[in-house]
Design an enzyme around this catalytic site. Structure first.
Site, PDB file in Angstrom:
ATOM      1  N   PHE A 301       0.875  -1.169   0.000  1.00 17.53           N
ATOM      2  CA  PHE A 301       0.000   0.000   0.000  1.00 17.53           C
ATOM      3  C   PHE A 301       0.917   1.224   0.000  1.00 17.53           C
ATOM      4  CE2 PHE A 301      -2.410  -3.441   1.771  1.00 17.53           C
ATOM      5  CZ  PHE A 301      -3.746  -3.224   1.455  1.00 17.53           C
ATOM      6  N   ASP A 302       1.194   1.751  -1.173  1.00 17.00           N
ATOM      7  CA  ASP A 302       2.216   2.796  -1.272  1.00 17.00           C
ATOM      8  C   ASP A 302       1.828   4.073  -0.541  1.00 17.00           C
ATOM      9  OD1 ASP A 302       4.024   1.302  -2.700  1.00 17.00           O
ATOM     10  OD2 ASP A 302       3.240   1.887  -4.644  1.00 17.00           O
ATOM     11  N   TYR A 306       3.513   3.637   3.202  1.00 17.32           N
ATOM     12  CA  TYR A 306       4.766   4.336   2.919  1.00 17.32           C
ATOM     13  C   TYR A 306       4.648   5.855   2.822  1.00 17.32           C
ATOM     14  CZ  TYR A 306       6.592  -0.289   1.658  1.00 17.32           C
ATOM     15  OH  TYR A 306       6.989  -1.601   1.674  1.00 17.32           O
ATOM     16  N   GLY A 309       3.810  10.485  -0.873  1.00 13.63           N
ATOM     17  CA  GLY A 309       4.041  11.876  -1.219  1.00 13.63           C
ATOM     18  C   GLY A 309       5.399  12.395  -0.782  1.00 13.63           C
ATOM     19  N   ARG A 310       6.041  11.714   0.178  1.00 10.46           N
ATOM     20  CA  ARG A 310       7.388  12.104   0.618  1.00 10.46           C
ATOM     21  C   ARG A 310       8.408  11.979  -0.505  1.00 10.46           C
ATOM     22  NH1 ARG A 310       8.445   8.279   5.696  1.00 10.46           N
ATOM     23  NH2 ARG A 310       7.723   6.735   4.190  1.00 10.46           N
ATOM     24  N   TYR A 386       9.367   1.756  -8.801  1.00 15.83           N
ATOM     25  CA  TYR A 386       8.371   2.347  -9.697  1.00 15.83           C
ATOM     26  C   TYR A 386       8.349   3.861  -9.588  1.00 15.83           C
ATOM     27  CZ  TYR A 386       5.860  -1.514 -11.921  1.00 15.83           C
ATOM     28  OH  TYR A 386       5.511  -2.565 -12.736  1.00 15.83           O
ATOM     29  N   TYR A 388       5.558   7.017 -10.533  1.00 19.57           N
ATOM     30  CA  TYR A 388       4.145   7.250 -10.836  1.00 19.57           C
ATOM     31  C   TYR A 388       3.903   8.729 -11.070  1.00 19.57           C
ATOM     32  CZ  TYR A 388       3.183   2.595  -8.831  1.00 19.57           C
ATOM     33  OH  TYR A 388       3.160   1.254  -8.560  1.00 19.57           O
ATOM     34  N   HIS A 434       1.442  -8.777 -11.537  1.00 21.46           N
ATOM     35  CA  HIS A 434       0.961  -7.958 -10.432  1.00 21.46           C
ATOM     36  C   HIS A 434      -0.099  -6.985 -10.935  1.00 21.46           C
ATOM     37  CE1 HIS A 434       4.266  -5.729 -12.316  1.00 21.46           C
ATOM     38  NE2 HIS A 434       3.671  -4.624 -11.909  1.00 21.46           N
ATOM     39  N   GLU A 483     -26.104   2.099   1.160  1.00 22.34           N
ATOM     40  CA  GLU A 483     -24.696   1.720   1.008  1.00 22.34           C
ATOM     41  C   GLU A 483     -24.542   0.238   0.692  1.00 22.34           C
ATOM     42  OE1 GLU A 483     -22.462   5.046   3.809  1.00 22.34           O
ATOM     43  OE2 GLU A 483     -23.317   3.258   4.758  1.00 22.34           O
ATOM     44  N   ASP A 584     -25.639  13.788   0.896  1.00 24.98           N
ATOM     45  CA  ASP A 584     -24.274  14.239   0.620  1.00 24.98           C
ATOM     46  C   ASP A 584     -23.436  12.984   0.458  1.00 24.98           C
ATOM     47  OD1 ASP A 584     -21.829  15.465   0.454  1.00 24.98           O
ATOM     48  OD2 ASP A 584     -21.982  16.544   2.361  1.00 24.98           O
TER      49      ASP A 584
END
Length: 639
Positions: A301-302, A306, A309-310, A386, A388, A434, A483, A584
């Protein structure tokens, strides 16, 4: 201590260095920071939607930051909210690592792992058996997931795959040391286990893009393409608000979500009509298909694990962006809680996009063409192997598009043969199958906050008295009322789309105004429904989820993804089974790539694309781009 509120331009203004410094000082003053504490996440705690929508220029704004802390000595995570205007801690909660998972993984936790390997007799024995110099082994630590291993419950774990690097120019991804994996306890700073499944040859061919013997001289037959706008760009920027053509919106940046868009509206007849309150890519997962004992756990789960955004790139004119560009710097916090500026993190520009509309009429002699253009706001990042790119496009006809661009280097393995789960990319070098699955969080506001969602399918009408020749088909609409009903799969054979309408607003023809989500309809998660990853990435099992808006429902896989056992996020949200008919609503859209790598993806992968579109349906009374002027004749040519 001052308690006066400070004035800021807007509740959604980007974080500043002063705010980050203040948050760190407040937490230290409250005794929540010691020598072993690291700042995992620092982000704007966005005010409630009602407060943002009610904000007027000049109003006082309280600025709050959410800060996740990790005590590296104990592995304890703490979830805090700090008011930087009140200079106080609003909330502070310890994260239950057994029930709720761990805070995301830090860069500093990776730095010493190669030294841990060199201290492990089991690891050294595995390298000796393979006749590999351990000093030339590059460790790639990866998130561990949750697989029922009792000795990992509550422990902060990563798993380490290894790659051989002959020299500093060598590309390690070309030389996977497959068949062996190390489990690392990050808190205890040691190798907890080495699994040595099988000895496999280490691929020997070098993998740099310009390595001999496959390197070739750059071609010289392509002439330059220059993008010029002599009169400048058509957009205007005021703080973090952008206006372009009929569009207006704000942008933000978060180290977990990356680029975020806020309060998108389209000017129609002099009135700014809302379309989306907030749009982001809220999570992504990269599940791998290799079931071998050393790779079955590969699911990243990038964002949630992780904070991708860093790793945002500083963009370069002429390489990443072309034309009349405006860049925006972004300020984030480093792992010591100090501000870090990322230069040229976000790129804003216009692009020509071919013909928008055109007609040559046989009866009245009409010969008209209008060219399309789009506004592009984007950022690029590199996480491990990778790269992105994340691109939002706004079009003159009211269309909104998102596009993810995947490139970089595929994750590699040894090639185990045609019956395995990888493609041979070079002699003996495999690339496992993958997926790259993204979750877009679209907090819709189609002409206001009262929205409903219909699933629209193209269906044939059976032959009969009303359809004697069998040619009829129509659009079949099904209202998603709760839902529990609003967990849907795309169906390209039915041209399935989802309409988000406002039942309180109609166009001049009496039709409910709306926007349609057009999915690409590629596969969702292919893992077995009983698998660990299907529970942890449940969002990726459906193309569409619709929920009623709640301020605290931000992430589709839950707040703490790292080593969470599963069923957080969307499964928990929809368990409430709230009405989504005339409410909403938030759309959560899964899209992405299913990647069976090709030799053409090696050694650097050409960009592959995934995304979706939102197109107006009955939102306007007619084509909203009819006011476009014809292109100047000096730019057109006719014989």
């Amino acid at each position: 201590m001052s308690t006066a509120l400070v004035r800021t331009t807007h509740p959604l203004a980007p974080l500043t260095a002063d705010e980050i410094d203040t948050a760190r000082e407040v937490l230290a003053g409250e005794g929540l920071v010691n020598d072993s504490t690291r700042f995992v996440y620092v982000g704007l705690e966005e005010p409630a939607k009602a407060a943002v929508l009610g904000h007027k220029d000049g109003d006082d704004v309280e600025r709050r930051l959410r800060v996740l802390l990790l005590d590296r000595a104990t592995g304890l995570g703490t979830d805090t909210v700090v008011s930087v205007t009140q200079r106080s801690v609003v909330t502070s909660t310890e994260v239950d690592s057994t029930a709720d998972g761990h805070v995301p993984i830090l860069d500093v936790e990776f730095e010493d792992i190669e030294s841990f390997l060199l201290e492990s007799p089991d690891w050294l024995a595995a390298m000796e058996k393979r006749s590999i110099d351990p000093s030339k082994v590059r460790a790639v630590p990866l998130s561990a997931g949750v697989f029922g291993h009792e000795d990992e419950v509550g422990q902060r774990i990563v798993r380490v795959l290894a790659f051989f690097q002959e020299d500093c120019a060598d590309l390690p991804w070309a030389h996977p040391i497959d068949g062996v994996v190390a489990y690392v306890n990050l808190t205890e700073r040691r190798i907890a286990k080495v699994v040595d499944e099988i000895e496999l040859p280490v691929p020997a061919e070098r993998g740099e893009w310009n390595a001999a013997p496959h390197a070739s001289a750059p071609r010289t037959d392509l002439k330059p393409i220059e993008i010029t706008q002599p009169d400048g760009a058509s957009f205007s920027v005021h703080g973090n608000q952008i206006t372009w053509a009929d569009w207006k919106f704000r942008f933000g940046f978060d180290v977990r979500e990356g680029l975020t868009l806020h309060q998108l509206s389209f000017a129609d007849g002099g009135v700014d009509r809302s379309v989306i309150y907030r749009a982001s890519i809220a999570e992504m997962v990269v599940p791998y298909a290799d079931p071998s004992p050393v790779r079955y756990w590969q699911n990243y789960f990038d964002q949630g694990e992780y904070l991708f955004g860093r790793y945002t790139n500083s963009l370069e004119l002429g390489c990443d962006c072309l034309g009349e560009i405006q860049y925006f710097d972004v300020t984030i916090a480093d792992e010591s809680g100090k501000p870090r500026a990322m230069k040229n993190a976000i790129c804003l520009h216009e692009e020509d996009y071919g013909v928008l509309w055109k007609h040559t009429d046989m009866f009245n002699g009409m010969t008209e063409t209008r060219r399309s253009r789009r506004l592009v706001i984007s950022f690029f990042l590199t996480i491990g192997n990778y790269d992105y790119g994340f691109y939002w496009y706004l079009y003159l006809d009211g269309t909104i598009e998102f596009e993810a661009k995947a490139t970089g280097i595929v994750f590699t393995s040894a090639y185990r043969g045609e019956d395995g789960y990888s493609t041979e990319m070079a002699p003996g070098l495999g690339a496992p199958f993958h997926q790259h699955l993204f979750s877009a969080r679209l907090d819709m506001a189609v002409d206001g906050s009262v929205n409903a969602v219909d699933e629209v399918d193209a269906v044939p009408v059976p032959m009969g008295p009303e359809n004697p020749w069998g040619n009829a088909f129509r659009a079949q609409k099904t209202r998603l009322s709760k839902e529990s009903d609003a967990q849907r799969l795309a169906d390209n054979l039915k041209a399935r789309v989802w309409h988000v309408t406002n039942p309180t607003k109609q166009n001049r023809l009496g039709q409910d105004v709306g926007y349609a989500l057009h999915p690409e309809g590629q596969p969702v998660l292919l893992a077995d429904p009983a698998s660990s990853i299907a529970g942890r990435a449940a969002f990726a099992t459906k193309h569409l989820w619709v929920t009623r808006y709640a301020d605290d429902e931000r992430y589709p896989a839950g707040d703490f993804v790292n080593q969470h056992p599963g069923q957080a996020g969307l499964p928990a949200f929809v368990a409430q089974d709230r009405s989504v008919d005339g409410e909403d609503v938030v759309l959560w859209h899964t899209f992405g790539l299913t990647h069976f790598p090709r030799p053409e993806d090696w050694p650097v992968m050409p960009v592959d694309y995934a995304g979706f579109k939102l197109k107006p349906v009955n939102f306007f009374d007619r084509n909203p781009s009819l006011d476009l002027p014809a292109s100047p004749t000096k730019h057109c040519c006719a014989d």
